[in-house]
Design an enzyme around this catalytic site. Structure first.
Site, PDB file in Angstrom:
ATOM      1  N   GLU A   1       0.816  -1.230   0.000  1.00 57.58           N
ATOM      2  CA  GLU A   1       0.000   0.000   0.000  1.00 57.58           C
ATOM      3  C   GLU A   1       0.844   1.273   0.000  1.00 57.58           C
ATOM      4  O   GLU A   1       0.603   2.179   0.792  1.00 57.58           O
ATOM      5  CB  GLU A   1      -0.965  -0.027   1.208  1.00 57.58           C
TER       6      GLU A   1
ATOM      7  N   ASN B   1       1.981  -5.090  -3.196  1.00 58.57           N
ATOM      8  CA  ASN B   1       0.621  -5.507  -2.877  1.00 58.57           C
ATOM      9  C   ASN B   1      -0.208  -4.272  -2.509  1.00 58.57           C
ATOM     10  O   ASN B   1       0.274  -3.394  -1.795  1.00 58.57           O
ATOM     11  CB  ASN B   1       0.704  -6.469  -1.669  1.00 58.57           C
TER      12      ASN B   1
ATOM     13  N   HIS C   1     -10.351  -6.646  -1.925  1.00 58.65           N
ATOM     14  CA  HIS C   1     -11.412  -6.353  -0.946  1.00 58.65           C
ATOM     15  C   HIS C   1     -12.527  -5.626  -1.693  1.00 58.65           C
ATOM     16  O   HIS C   1     -12.438  -4.428  -1.953  1.00 58.65           O
ATOM     17  CB  HIS C   1     -10.884  -5.448   0.171  1.00 58.65           C
TER      18      HIS C   1
ATOM     19  N   GLU D   1      -6.145 -10.929  -0.895  1.00 57.90           N
ATOM     20  CA  GLU D   1      -6.944 -10.668   0.318  1.00 57.90           C
ATOM     21  C   GLU D   1      -8.437 -10.585  -0.010  1.00 57.90           C
ATOM     22  O   GLU D   1      -9.135  -9.663   0.416  1.00 57.90           O
ATOM     23  CB  GLU D   1      -6.492  -9.355   0.984  1.00 57.90           C
TER      24      GLU D   1
ATOM     25  N   ASP E   1     -12.251 -10.568  -0.214  1.00 58.32           N
ATOM     26  CA  ASP E   1     -13.544 -10.717   0.457  1.00 58.32           C
ATOM     27  C   ASP E   1     -14.534  -9.789  -0.235  1.00 58.32           C
ATOM     28  O   ASP E   1     -14.140  -8.863  -0.945  1.00 58.32           O
ATOM     29  CB  ASP E   1     -13.499 -10.525   1.980  1.00 58.32           C
TER      30      ASP E   1
HETATM   31  O1  9MR Z   1      -7.309  -8.168   8.746  1.00 61.84           O
HETATM   32  C1  9MR Z   1      -6.412  -7.292   9.392  1.00 61.84           C
HETATM   33  C2  9MR Z   1      -6.993  -6.827  10.719  1.00 61.84           C
HETATM   34  O2  9MR Z   1      -7.025  -7.898  11.629  1.00 61.84           O
HETATM   35  C3  9MR Z   1      -6.206  -5.669  11.284  1.00 61.84           C
HETATM   36  O3  9MR Z   1      -6.869  -5.178  12.434  1.00 61.84           O
HETATM   37  C4  9MR Z   1      -6.051  -4.587  10.216  1.00 61.84           C
HETATM   38  C5  9MR Z   1      -5.274  -3.409  10.741  1.00 61.84           C
HETATM   39  O4  9MR Z   1      -4.799  -2.592   9.741  1.00 61.84           O
HETATM   40  O5  9MR Z   1      -5.393  -5.134   9.085  1.00 61.84           O
HETATM   41  C6  9MR Z   1      -6.156  -6.116   8.454  1.00 61.84           C
HETATM   42  O6  9MR Z   1      -5.489  -6.605   7.292  1.00 61.84           O
HETATM   43  C7  9MR Z   1      -5.221  -5.654   6.262  1.00 61.84           C
HETATM   44  C8  9MR Z   1      -3.999  -6.126   5.522  1.00 61.84           C
HETATM   45  O7  9MR Z   1      -2.924  -6.316   6.403  1.00 61.84           O
HETATM   46  C9  9MR Z   1      -3.602  -5.164   4.423  1.00 61.84           C
HETATM   47  N1  9MR Z   1      -4.711  -4.906   3.530  1.00 61.84           N
HETATM   48  C10 9MR Z   1      -5.959  -4.536   4.163  1.00 61.84           C
HETATM   49  C11 9MR Z   1      -6.341  -5.570   5.217  1.00 61.84           C
HETATM   50  C12 9MR Z   1      -7.703  -5.261   5.811  1.00 61.84           C
HETATM   51  O8  9MR Z   1      -7.660  -4.052   6.503  1.00 61.84           O
END
Ligand code: 9MR
Length: 364
Positions: A169, A212, A248, A277, A279
């Site tokens: 990101e 990513n 997402h 990732e 969903d």
């Molecule tokens: O799923 C993850 C969640 O448990 C955390 O609280 C969150 C904090 O930023 O991050 C989520 O995972 C993220 C991933 O690492 C990067 N892309 C977006 C995902 C969803 O927020």
């Protein structure tokens, strides 16, 4: 032995010897899992729940405490991604202390279940420890902190991680580098990106190294920025091997119809691509229960994302961001939305699960 028992044994033996009819699954006796349905070499993955938002929830750590969850994790998937457990705040809680407990357990689990691991992540603006973010390190100190972290972490799992999300990101929606939020880009400048890829490659020459991001499913300013950056880095001989879209999605915003076209632009550079990732969230009706129409549309989005990946040369890894609503990050982050994964809280399957399986099977 009683005669009828003998007969059963004989018939069972015969059945085992008989060739399988063409329509039978190779694992008859139980439903095929996603990984069994997948084409050879194609990795179907999930995030491994733990850390992050889970720590604010009333349940115990899913990965270590939920046995039915672990069972499905091991049987349904051929790739796993630590959802939080390899992020800086977990691996590197103090400047001079690393904690590999949770990450090691996931890598061991993956080995026992013949799974590959996607490492997530090395250079990101989020989930960094306080000692790092709220400090006044000099640029030289920061550079050496980052180099040591990358060498130590990537080196520890050398040969055991198939793909690393090296940089996560790093661009905004408009295609500008996140030079404010991202401590590394802010303090060290964009040149640090090439360094991180080089350090990671030295520490594990077999791991495929990825950029990513979310919001890069389609052709847009952000994905254009990645295309340009990756071309530039590769021209300089920087070891960048892949580009991945997180996937997402929300039923609110429609399906990114140019996903396949976009991935093909990266594939044409000789890169691996992946969807990492996935969903598909939705606005929940007042009852909290999605309508059949919503579930059908969700299944369609999952199917189209998977098909796009299956159609693109070099896209051989498709990961969902958790497989059960029980542990999904979505309701915690988006009020009124949810039901984003392929299984209900009790692990029963939604249409999206079935459509993933049949799409994988059709791709064999
Ligand atoms: O799923 C993850 C969640 O448990 C955390 O609280 C969150 C904090 O930023 O991050 C989520 O995972 C993220 C991933 O690492 C990067 N892309 C977006 C995902 C969803 O927020």
């Amino acid at each position: 032995m009683k005669p009828f028992r003998l007969l059963t044994v004989a018939l069972t033996a015969l059945a085992l010897l008989a060739p399988l009819p063409a329509t039978a699954s190779p694992t008859h006796g139980h439903d095929e899992s996603l990984r069994e349905a997948a084409p050879r070499g194609f990795r179907i993955g999930t995030a491994v729940a733990g850390g992050g938002h889970h720590e604010t929830m009333p349940y115990p750590d899913p990965f270590t405490a939920d046995k039915p969850y672990r069972k499905l994790l091991g049987t349904e998937f051929s790739s796993v991604s630590p959802e939080n457990q390899m992020k800086w705040e977990y691996l590197h809680p103090e400047r001079d202390r690393y904690d590999f407990t949770a990450a090691d357990a996931i890598v061991r689990f993956a080995q026992r279940h013949h799974q590959v691991v996607r490492g997530h992540t090395l250079l990101w603006h989020s989930q960094n420890p306080d000692w790092l973010e709220n400090s006044d390190f000099t640029p030289a100190q920061l550079r050496s902190i980052l180099r040591d972290h990358v060498r130590k972490v990537v080196g520890r799992y050398r040969g055991q991680i198939q793909q690393w999300d090296v940089a996560n990101e790093i661009f905004t929606e408009t295609g500008a580098l996140r030079t404010t939020e991202n401590i590394w880009l802010r303090e060290l400048g964009p040149g640090i990106i090439a360094d991180v890829f080089r350090w990671a490659h030295q520490a594990d020459p077999h791991a495929k190294l990825f950029f990513n991001d979310y919001g890069v499913e389609g052709v847009n300013a952000k994905s254009d920025a990645y295309l340009a950056l990756i071309q530039q880095l590769r021209a300089q001989g920087v070891p960048v091997h892949g580009f991945s879209a997180q996937g997402h999605l929300s039923l609110r915003y429609g399906f990114p119809a140019d996903l396949e076209t976009n991935l093909n632009r990266f594939s044409a550079l000789g890169l691996h691509t992946a969807i990492t990732e996935v969903d598909v969230r939705m606005d929940l009706p007042e009852s909290g229960v999605p309508t059949d129409a919503q579930l059908a549309q969700q299944a369609d989005y999952y199917q189209r994302m998977l098909s796009a990946c299956l159609n693109v040369r070099g896209c051989d890894s498709f990961t969902i961001w958790g497989f059960t609503d029980k542990y999904s990050w979505v309701p915690v982050f988006f009020e009124g939305e949810g039901a984003a994964t392929v299984m209900w809280d009790d692990f029963s399957r939604k249409p999206a699960y079935h459509v993933l399986r049949s799409t994988l099977a059709a791709g064999r």
